[in-house]
Enzyme design. Structure first.
Site, PDB file in Angstrom:
ATOM      1  N   CYS A  79       0.823  -1.206   0.000  1.00  0.00           N
ATOM      2  CA  CYS A  79       0.000   0.000   0.000  1.00  0.00           C
ATOM      3  C   CYS A  79       0.858   1.257   0.000  1.00  0.00           C
ATOM      4  CB  CYS A  79      -0.976  -0.055   1.171  1.00  0.00           C
ATOM      5  SG  CYS A  79      -1.002   1.318   2.293  1.00  0.00           S
ATOM      6  N   CYS A  82       1.140   3.324   3.110  1.00  0.00           N
ATOM      7  CA  CYS A  82       1.937   2.669   4.149  1.00  0.00           C
ATOM      8  C   CYS A  82       3.425   2.887   3.875  1.00  0.00           C
ATOM      9  CB  CYS A  82       1.649   1.173   4.183  1.00  0.00           C
ATOM     10  SG  CYS A  82      -0.081   0.796   4.448  1.00  0.00           S
TER      11      CYS A  82
END
Ligand SMILES: Cc1cc2nc3c(=O)[nH]c(=O)nc-3n(C[C@H](O)[C@H](O)[C@H](O)COP(=O)(O)OP(=O)(O)OC[C@H]3O[C@@H](n4cnc5c(N)ncnc54)[C@H](O)[C@@H]3O)c2cc1C
Ligand SMILES: *[C@@H]1O[C@H](CO)[C@@H](O)[C@H](O)[C@H]1NC(C)=O
Ligand SMILES: *[C@@H]1O[C@H](CO)[C@@H](O)[C@H](O)[C@H]1NC(C)=O
Ligand SMILES: *[C@@H]1O[C@H](CO)[C@@H](O)[C@H](O)[C@H]1NC(C)=O
Length: 824
Positions: A79, A82
């Site tokens: 992600c 992230c």
């Protein structure tokens, strides 16, 4: 993969002390395992990040019933948010490292198949999610999510404090009180607390500084920190506080002083408070005073200025790196050889050394560049380092003499401290010299650390850092700053670790006292390095003109010592064949009575080998360390010298044909009588000459330091008595064992080394002993020259029989054992 590697490692660890000569191979294996282990960490964080990495196996034990509150990031490694957030989280971990006993950080990669169940269990829907778990959380707790959390360290830190304060379940035992204090509490503070310092931080209600500093100091003893609000009028008027924030030290009886700091901000308060007299990190011994220190280490303490760089440390590091650390590699080839070439080339170019040292480095560099084969032996390289060719005005001083890198204990600081110092000095010289590739120095250091640095865990951490960011370095000055900032990261990680010297605590360097201009704050009060000041500071601190030359032998002395060493070696060389024969003659007596040397096949040889070898070590190299039980591999790299692999040679011996024998212990069998006679005559005159020469030399150079003298004797006498041979390189230094687990072992091993030094010291103590040795020698030679041939023949016959008997005995025993294993 990781698990398989782990098993392999433990199996090999067991073998280490059984087969010392396999250590080099094992080192390679361990390295490979490390590489696999780290590549198995596919997530966004590594073990170097001071973040607990959660797995299905450890999640329960870490989150449930923990004594510290836990902050957990649930993320997916694919992600984008992230990935963007991960550096912030890592910085947060560094920023609140001191808070760990009260609140700790963890992370788990929900993208990893095996972690899915855990993430579902905690009801994770989106990434990244941060959850707060109270101390003593129950197994069914799913934590409290941080909603709309800020993506910066400061905001997250404040959020964590808020959560800690709303802690309803049992308070984390390590966490000090965070609420504001009052006049009433202060009044009877010293009655209820036996503490030396009470720091009061006056601030506004919205400020977090008081609570942050309280948590920053939670691992330190003898100090308590409380926040006082500007609305607490009685205290504010009593101390006459006008500035918020500000910090006061309050003492029994109502005395107080203002804490002096450059800037009124968290970092400066914490730094100053941690350094108050009497304040020590919990669980660490209080810093030793210099007085005690003088008696604590094996060498006299050398006074030095903590804000200076010493050439003695740089040269000691070169000695240890090139003569001890590299010596662990008997053959250097492939990648390692390239690495060595680059390292020496960088040293030859940028080491800020004295002319003799530079001459030697350049000579070694040109020699290495000329080596076109894909491998060299360390022995050959060592000859270059020792300047066997006697190039004029070139020498690398032998031995170590730590000054700025002295530690309060013999196992602290020293070599690794020197390595950092050399590295900084090199990047700085490259920058001031100009005209080189920006990453030339960093690249050479990185691969040196990767290939040779004895502390393998350090090497792994360093490689993690380098892999992550060294590519960003694009100028010579950014190389200087890169190394400085990475070193500070290591300091942050190691603050409070076992390898930290209580007398030299790990700080973010340089301290505000050392370089006030280097430190500043952002508008929001967060600490910031003032880069335009840091670079000039580093350039001047490590510049060749500001390096101090205290405690060094001057260049003439260095060259003189080298000359003496050569002369001694020449003598020893000429003596060697004689000595060897004498020893062989002696050996045969021992061999025939005590040593089982005959073995059947290689497999057995390995089984029986260690005993043999241990025996051989005692006789021939008593000075060398006996393989320490369960000695971890990395420690071996710091050993004074690698244990010489035993050479097993198949040679034919009359009577026992085609059997394996230890090459080191040739029997008298192969020797011709006539040769022996000649040698014996030589031996006698040689001994006389040798000792006469030595006596003269000793008289002439009585001013030479005792330590050097002793070492010379060790070297000269080594081959004769088999003591002290391998000690030389280890004198006065034991590398590092930063890894906590190895700590005890290291100390033990060192003690052993010291004991051995005592032993040799006694052995070669005085003049009396010298004459005794002489007598011993002549007894030996006379004894043999008068031996008549018939005695020799008898002896020969007896030893052959003895060998034969032993061979049969062991063969029989082995057959029995095999039979046993076959039919249990
Ligand atoms: C590459 C490398 C990796 C290491 N990794 C680990 C590890 O993972 N675990 C472990 O336990 N030990 C590790 N060590 C050892 C550890 O970093 C220290 O060297 C050792 O603990 C000795 O610490 P010291 O107090 O002498 O200071 P050191 O950190 O060795 O520093 C030496 C001197 O350099 C100066 N200095 C300090 N910080 C800076 C800076 N940021 N920039 C410039 N100069 C500075 C100071 O004068 C200091 O005294 C590593 C060492 C090296 C060389
Ligand atoms: C948690 O700790 C307490 C006391 O330390 C203990 O009584 C309890 O059994 C523990 N609970 C779990 C689930 O481990
Ligand atoms: C060191 O120890 C010896 C005795 O062990 C003592 O006599 C001497 O005074 C000590 N020296 C210092 C500087 O403490
Ligand atoms: C140590 O060195 C610093 C920097 O050069 C200097 O300012 C300081 O006076 C020195 N301290 C001592 C005790 O010599």
């Amino acid at each position: 993969m990781a698990r398989r590697c782990g098993r392999a490692t433990s199996r090999f660890t067991e073998e280490i002390h059984i087969y010392p000569r396999k250590r080099v191979t094992l080192a390679v294996w361990l390295c490979l395992c490390l590489v696999f282990l780290s590549s198995a960490e596919a997530g966004l964080y590594t073990a170097s990040d001071q973040i607990v990495l959660l797995t299905p196996e450890n999640v329960e034990s870490i989150l449930v019933n923990s004594t510290a509150a836990m902050v957990v990031e649930f993320y997916a490694s694919w992600c984008g948010h992230c990935i963007a957030f991960s550096p912030v989280y890592v910085s947060l971990a560094r920023d609140i490292k001191e808070w760990k006993p009260a609140v700790n950080l963890a992370a788990i990669d929900c993208a990893a198949e095996e972690n899915r169940r855990v993430c579902t269990g905690y009801k994770i829907r989106g990434y990244p999610t941060i959850k707060f778990f109270h101390a003593y959380s129950k197994a069914d707790s799913t934590g409290q999510a941080f909603k709309d959390f800020s993506r910066n360290v400061r905001g997250l830190r404040h959020r964590i404090i808020d959560k800690l304060e709303t802690h309803v379940e049992p308070w984390p035992p390590a966490c000090p009180p965070l609420e504001p204090t009052s006049q009433a509490e202060i009044d009877n503070f010293f009655e209820t607390n036996n503490i030396q310092h009470l720091a009061l931080i006056f601030e506004e209600a919205t400020s977090y500084i008081g609570r942050e500093v309280t948590l920053d100091l939670l691992q330190f003893e003898n100090i308590a920190v409380r926040r006082v609000l500007n609305t607490e009028e009685s205290l504010v008027t009593k101390l006459g506080v006008t500035e918020f924030p500000s910090c006061y030290l309050y003492y029994p009886g109502g005395n107080f002083t203002r804490l002096r700091v450059n800037i009124e901000a968290r970092t400066f308060y914490s730094y100053a408070l941690q350094r108050l007299p009497g304040v020590v990190r919990s669980g660490k011994p209080p810093p030793v005073s210099l007085h005690i220190l003088t008696n604590n280490t094996d060498e006299p303490w050398r006074q030095f200025n903590k804000s200076r760089v010493y050439m003695a440390d740089l040269e000691s590091t070169l000695h240890y790196s090139l003569r001890v650390e590299l010596a662990a590699h008997t053959v250097i080839k492939g990648d390692a050889l390239t690495s060595l070439k680059n390292y020496i080339s960088v040293l030859a170019k940028y080491f800020p050394g004295r002319p003799v040292v530079m001459n030697l480095l350049r000579y070694a560099d040109s020699w290495l560049q000329k080596q076109t084969a894909d491998q060299i032996s360390y022995e050959a390289f060592r000859d270059i380092l020792d300047n066997k060719a006697q190039i004029p005005d070139a020498a690398l001083p032998e031995g170590v003499r730590w000054v700025g890198c002295q530690g309060s204990q013999p196992h602290l600081r020293r070599y690794p401290c020197g390595v950092w110092t050399v590295f900084h000095a090199l990047t700085v010289q490259a920058n001031s010299g100009g005209s080189s590739a920006p990453r030339e120095v960093l690249g050479a250091m990185r691969s040196y650390v990767h290939n040779f640095f004895g502390c393998r865990a350090c090497a792994e951490h360093f490689e993690n850092m380098a892999r992550e960011s060294v590519a960003e370095v694009d100028t010579l000055s950014s190389a200087v700053l890169w190394l400085w900032s990475r070193h500070n990261r290591v300091n942050n990680r190691l603050a409070g670790a076992l390898s930290e010297d209580p007398l030299f605590p790990k700080i973010q360097w340089p301290s505000p006292e050392m370089c006030p201009a280097c430190h500043t704050v952002k508008d929001n009060g967060e600490h910031r390095w003032n880069m335009p000041q840091v670079l000039p500071f580093l350039m001047s601190h490590f510049s060749s003109s500001s390096i101090l030359t205290d405690y060094l032998d001057n260049e003439t002395q260095v060259l003189e010592k080298q000359r003496e060493k050569h002369a001694n070696q020449q003598l020893a060389l000429a003596q060697k064949p004689v000595e060897r024969k004498a020893r062989e003659a002696l050996d045969v007596i021992q061999t025939s009575t005590t040593q089982p040397t005959v073995q059947e096949e290689e497999e057995e040889e390995e089984e029986e080998g260690p005993q043999d070898e241990a025996g051989a070590d005692e006789e021939e190299e008593g000075g060398e360390e006996a393989p320490a039980a369960a000695a971890p591999d990395e420690m071996q790299a710091f050993k004074a010298k690698p244990s010489e692999p035993a050479r097993w040679t198949k040679h034919t011996v009359e009577g026992v044909r085609g059997q394996w024998q230890v090459h080191r212990k040739p029997s008298i069998v192969g020797m011709r009588m006539r040769e022996m006679r000649e040698d014996i005559v030589d031996l006698d005159s040689f001994v006389n000459q040798h000792y006469k020469a030595k006596a003269l030399r000793v008289a002439a150079s009585s001013r030479v330091k005792r330590r050097t003298l002793q070492r010379e004797k060790e070297q000269e006498n080594g081959p004769m008595f088999g003591l002290g041979m391998e000690l030389d390189a280890g004198v006065g230094m034991v590398g590092l064992q930063p890894m906590e687990a190895d700590f005890e072992l290291d100390v033990g091993q060192q003690r052993k080394q010291l004991q051995k030094r005592d032993l040799t010291g006694q052995y070669f103590g005085g003049e009396a002993e010298l004459s005794q040795k002489k007598r011993w020698m002549s007894v030996l030679s006379i004894g043999f020259s008068k031996l008549d041939i018939s005695l020799c023949v008898i002896l020969y016959f007896m030893s052959t029989m003895c060998l034969l008997a032993m061979y049969l005995f062991f063969k029989n025993r082995l057959r029995l054992r095999r039979a046993k294993t076959a039919f249990p």
